[in-house]
Design a protein around this motif. Structure first.
Motif, PDB file in Angstrom:
ATOM      1  N   SER A  82       0.824  -1.206   0.000  1.00  0.00           N
ATOM      2  CA  SER A  82       0.000   0.000   0.000  1.00  0.00           C
ATOM      3  C   SER A  82       0.856   1.253   0.000  1.00  0.00           C
ATOM      4  CB  SER A  82      -0.908  -0.014   1.234  1.00  0.00           C
ATOM      5  OG  SER A  82      -1.535   1.235   1.415  1.00  0.00           O
ATOM      6  N   GLY A  83       0.294   2.339  -0.536  1.00  0.00           N
ATOM      7  CA  GLY A  83       0.925   3.640  -0.445  1.00  0.00           C
ATOM      8  C   GLY A  83       0.319   4.417   0.711  1.00  0.00           C
ATOM      9  N   GLY A  84       0.335   5.739   0.616  1.00  0.00           N
ATOM     10  CA  GLY A  84      -0.307   6.553   1.632  1.00  0.00           C
ATOM     11  C   GLY A  84       0.508   6.722   2.902  1.00  0.00           C
ATOM     12  N   ILE A  85      -0.109   7.325   3.900  1.00  0.00           N
ATOM     13  CA  ILE A  85       0.581   7.683   5.135  1.00  0.00           C
ATOM     14  C   ILE A  85       0.886   6.462   5.994  1.00  0.00           C
ATOM     15  CG2 ILE A  85       0.327   8.956   7.305  1.00  0.00           C
ATOM     16  CD1 ILE A  85      -1.191  11.101   5.739  1.00  0.00           C
ATOM     17  N   LYS A  86       0.025   5.485   6.019  1.00  0.00           N
ATOM     18  CA  LYS A  86       0.140   4.238   6.783  1.00  0.00           C
ATOM     19  C   LYS A  86      -0.478   4.366   8.181  1.00  0.00           C
ATOM     20  CE  LYS A  86       2.691   2.132   3.577  1.00  0.00           C
ATOM     21  NZ  LYS A  86       3.127   3.204   2.728  1.00  0.00           N
ATOM     22  N   ASN A 146      -0.676   7.632  -3.837  1.00  0.00           N
ATOM     23  CA  ASN A 146      -0.597   6.455  -4.725  1.00  0.00           C
ATOM     24  C   ASN A 146      -1.900   5.672  -4.757  1.00  0.00           C
ATOM     25  OD1 ASN A 146       2.651   6.044  -3.303  1.00  0.00           O
ATOM     26  ND2 ASN A 146       2.212   7.023  -5.253  1.00  0.00           N
ATOM     27  N   VAL A 147      -3.023   6.387  -4.894  1.00  0.00           N
ATOM     28  CA  VAL A 147      -4.340   5.736  -4.851  1.00  0.00           C
ATOM     29  C   VAL A 147      -4.908   5.486  -6.239  1.00  0.00           C
ATOM     30  CG1 VAL A 147      -6.674   5.825  -3.902  1.00  0.00           C
ATOM     31  CG2 VAL A 147      -4.772   6.843  -2.626  1.00  0.00           C
ATOM     32  N   GLY A 148      -5.122   6.555  -7.021  1.00  0.00           N
ATOM     33  CA  GLY A 148      -5.706   6.412  -8.361  1.00  0.00           C
ATOM     34  C   GLY A 148      -6.904   7.302  -8.554  1.00  0.00           C
ATOM     35  N   PRO A 149      -8.097   6.882  -8.112  1.00  0.00           N
ATOM     36  CA  PRO A 149      -9.283   7.737  -8.232  1.00  0.00           C
ATOM     37  C   PRO A 149      -9.338   8.750  -7.100  1.00  0.00           C
ATOM     38  CG  PRO A 149      -9.905   5.646  -7.269  1.00  0.00           C
ATOM     39  CD  PRO A 149      -8.439   5.542  -7.623  1.00  0.00           C
ATOM     40  N   ALA A 150     -10.074   9.850  -7.311  1.00  0.00           N
ATOM     41  CA  ALA A 150     -10.182  10.863  -6.262  1.00  0.00           C
ATOM     42  C   ALA A 150     -11.527  11.567  -6.386  1.00  0.00           C
ATOM     43  CB  ALA A 150      -9.016  11.850  -6.370  1.00  0.00           C
ATOM     44  N   ILE A 151     -11.507  12.906  -6.464  1.00  0.00           N
ATOM     45  CA  ILE A 151     -12.729  13.689  -6.606  1.00  0.00           C
ATOM     46  C   ILE A 151     -12.507  14.732  -7.687  1.00  0.00           C
ATOM     47  CG2 ILE A 151     -13.459  13.345  -4.218  1.00  0.00           C
ATOM     48  CD1 ILE A 151     -12.319  16.125  -3.562  1.00  0.00           C
ATOM     49  N   GLY A 176       5.561  10.064  -2.905  1.00  0.00           N
ATOM     50  CA  GLY A 176       4.705   9.283  -2.026  1.00  0.00           C
ATOM     51  C   GLY A 176       5.131   7.833  -1.935  1.00  0.00           C
ATOM     52  N   ARG A 177       5.498   7.244  -3.056  1.00  0.00           N
ATOM     53  CA  ARG A 177       5.890   5.826  -3.064  1.00  0.00           C
ATOM     54  C   ARG A 177       7.156   5.583  -2.264  1.00  0.00           C
ATOM     55  NH1 ARG A 177       7.462   1.685  -2.217  1.00  0.00           N
ATOM     56  NH2 ARG A 177       7.402  -0.264  -3.405  1.00  0.00           N
ATOM     57  N   LEU A 207       8.636  10.058   0.922  1.00  0.00           N
ATOM     58  CA  LEU A 207       9.100  11.443   1.008  1.00  0.00           C
ATOM     59  C   LEU A 207      10.598  11.575   1.244  1.00  0.00           C
ATOM     60  CD1 LEU A 207       6.282  13.156   3.165  1.00  0.00           C
ATOM     61  CD2 LEU A 207       6.277  12.609   0.731  1.00  0.00           C
ATOM     62  N   PHE A 208      11.087  11.111   2.377  1.00  0.00           N
ATOM     63  CA  PHE A 208      12.458  11.394   2.799  1.00  0.00           C
ATOM     64  C   PHE A 208      13.501  10.780   1.870  1.00  0.00           C
ATOM     65  CE2 PHE A 208      10.183  11.673   6.949  1.00  0.00           C
ATOM     66  CZ  PHE A 208      10.389  13.032   7.160  1.00  0.00           C
ATOM     67  N   THR A 209      13.189   9.624   1.272  1.00  0.00           N
ATOM     68  CA  THR A 209      14.153   8.959   0.397  1.00  0.00           C
ATOM     69  C   THR A 209      14.573   9.860  -0.755  1.00  0.00           C
ATOM     70  OG1 THR A 209      13.198   6.819   0.944  1.00  0.00           O
ATOM     71  CG2 THR A 209      14.567   6.921  -1.026  1.00  0.00           C
ATOM     72  N   ILE A 210      13.628  10.647  -1.273  1.00  0.00           N
ATOM     73  CA  ILE A 210      13.941  11.566  -2.365  1.00  0.00           C
ATOM     74  C   ILE A 210      14.349  12.936  -1.833  1.00  0.00           C
ATOM     75  CG2 ILE A 210      12.950  12.860  -4.298  1.00  0.00           C
ATOM     76  CD1 ILE A 210      11.377  10.431  -5.064  1.00  0.00           C
TER      77      ILE A 210
END
Length: 483
Positions: A348-352, A432-437, A464-465, A468-471
């Motif tokens: 999964s992506g996102g904040i966790k 990293n979700v796909g659909p939104a609003i 996001g993938r 953040l910090f890695t990049i």
């Protein structure tokens, strides 16, 4: 001093592996006579050639990878894989311009699932399979796979694993990092095969079953159908998708403990309990207003609600219904799920959830600290004390995530898009979700964005993938200072 030759060697190995993963699409291209086998072969040959030159030019470089090299390799490799991964689209004529091709490729590798393709079903079968394969590659991370084989190449891998592994922690199943990576991939491959078999039993064709199995376990959401999972009205297929999206959003270490019968280790995970509870509670509560506004049968309303809740929270992005068509309040609630993310150590992506859990637990304990200022009130997750360093790291992550979301939304709005679309596009790209609003709802795509916005959103997907910090660390002066 950064060992650039060692970095080149490893990036070469990754490109060669990427080229081999392009080849299965050739078989589907030949079987369906879709005419894209030449594009896939040329893409694979180009990737293998460049990768081979890099690898063998620096084959004598066998230094263990340090932390700085690890972060550089992960960041640069995802960029390099995106550039070579878009070749099948361009050479086949499926996507003819750079901004669209790089967007589609990065969306695949980051398992975002946003697309610029307006007629997916007319896409050549070989390239369409490669599109699904990019998500499977990016799901658990191609670098986690290569860590398992790097010792054979004379390359140390632990810093790569730390830089690549999703979430604030990278739990180890085995003292040797190579064995940990291998076991994670055994689970990943095994669940992918099982999902494919069940999709096949449910009535999908072999081609559709294998494509959807790849993108389900990757929590990617790419489909072979324009209507996504809404194309399949079978409750069995949709419940299979729900089950495997849930598993893909679970920490793979927890899954491994469950498979090996160590259930006490499963229930010890506070994150897993919170993740499961939130999914069930949201699905049950939201199914009532969905039933009211949709006019569907109770079971169908519950299934659609459960499907969308699991799909959004796990950042898979499959859809069976347009959740923006019910009510503005429901649309807002579904939009908020873009900021959840599932478990650390999952695809999964996102904040966790572990970050949310740490934040809310620490905030609650702060009230106790205010009342008892001299008391030592430790924060515990899974029964273990969370250090102040980790709490600070998580708080910084949440703040930077919010700042990037705000800044990104302003950038997209300045480019001339309405605020709902700007919020939706940035939130779904960063998560990293796909659909939104807005104009990027569950029944829409990203084809209408201008080239700059597509490149910008692609960068947000990578941010996001890679947590953040890695990049972002690459843009700090501290990273480049000599030891």
């Amino acid at each position: 001093m950064i060992h650039f030759k060692a970095i080149g060697k490893i990036m070469g190995a990754l490109l060669m592996l990427l080229s081999l993963l392009m080849l299965p699409g050739v078989g589907f291209a030949l079987y369906f006579d879709s005419g894209d086998e030449r594009a896939l072969l040329l893409s694979a040959l180009s990737s293998f050639t460049v990768g081979g030159v890099l690898f063998f030019s620096f084959s004598k470089q066998d230094q263990n990878i340090r932390k700085r090299e690890g972060y550089m390799i992960v960041s640069l490799s995802w960029l390099l894989m995106s550039i070579f991964g878009m070749l099948p689209y361009i050479l086949s004529g499926t996507i003819i311009n750079f901004s669209d091709a790089i967007f589609e490729t990065i969306s695949g590798l980051t398992t975002t699932g946003a697309t610029v393709l307006q007629d997916i079903e007319s896409t050549p079968k070989g390239v369409l399979f490669w599109r699904s394969m990019t998500q499977w590659i990016g799901g658990l991370g191609i670098i986690v796979l290569t860590v398992a084989i790097f010792p054979l190449l004379g390359i140390g891998g632990i810093e790569l694993f730390v830089a690549e592994s999703p979430g604030p922690t990278s739990d180890k199943l085995h003292p040797r990092i190579r064995e940990t990576a291998k076991r994670l991939w055994y689970v990943y491959v095994g669940l992918t095969i099982l999902a494919g078999v069940l999709y096949l039993v449910g009535g999908m064709t072999f081609y559709d079953a294998i494509n959807h199995a790849l993108t389900t376990m990757a929590t990617g959401g790419f489909s072979t159908k324009n209507a996504s999972m809404a194309y399949y009205t079978s409750p069995f297929i949709q419940y299979v998708a729900i089950l495997f999206m849930f598993l893909a959003g679970t920490n793979f270490t927890v899954i491994y403990f469950g498979i090996t019968g160590k259930f006490s280790r499963v229930w010890r995970s506070d994150e897993f309990k919170a993740y499961t509870t939130v999914l069930i509670v949201l699905a049950v509560i939201l199914s009532f207003p969905v039933y009211h506004y949709s006019g569907q049968e109770i079971e169908k309303s519950f299934r659609d609600t459960l499907f969308q809740v699991v799909s959004l929270i796990t950042t898979t992005g499959f859809v069976t219904a347009d959740y923006t068509s019910y009510h503005s309040g429901l649309t807002l609630l579904f939009f908020m799920m873009l900021f959840f993310g599932a478990s650390a150590g999952s695809t999964s992506g996102g904040i966790k959830f572990v970050r949310h859990l740490t934040f809310f637990k620490n905030s609650w304990l702060e009230f106790k600290r205010i009342v008892h200022p001299r008391a030592v009130v430790p924060l515990k997750i899974n029964g273990d004390r969370v250090t102040g360093k980790i709490i600070t790291h998580i708080m910084n992550f949440l703040l930077i995530y919010l700042m990037i979301f705000t800044f990104g939304s302003v950038v997209i709005a300045i480019m001339g898009y309405d605020i709902m679309t700007a919020f939706g596009a940035v939130a779904t790209s960063l998560g990293n979700v796909g659909p939104a609003i807005g104009r990027v709802g569950p029944m829409d795509n990203f084809a209408f964005f201008d080239p700059f916005s597509k490149i910008f959103l692609s960068f947000l997907m990578l941010l996001g993938r890679l947590e953040l910090f890695t990049i972002l660390v690459l843009f700090t002066p501290y990273f480049w200072r000599a030891n």
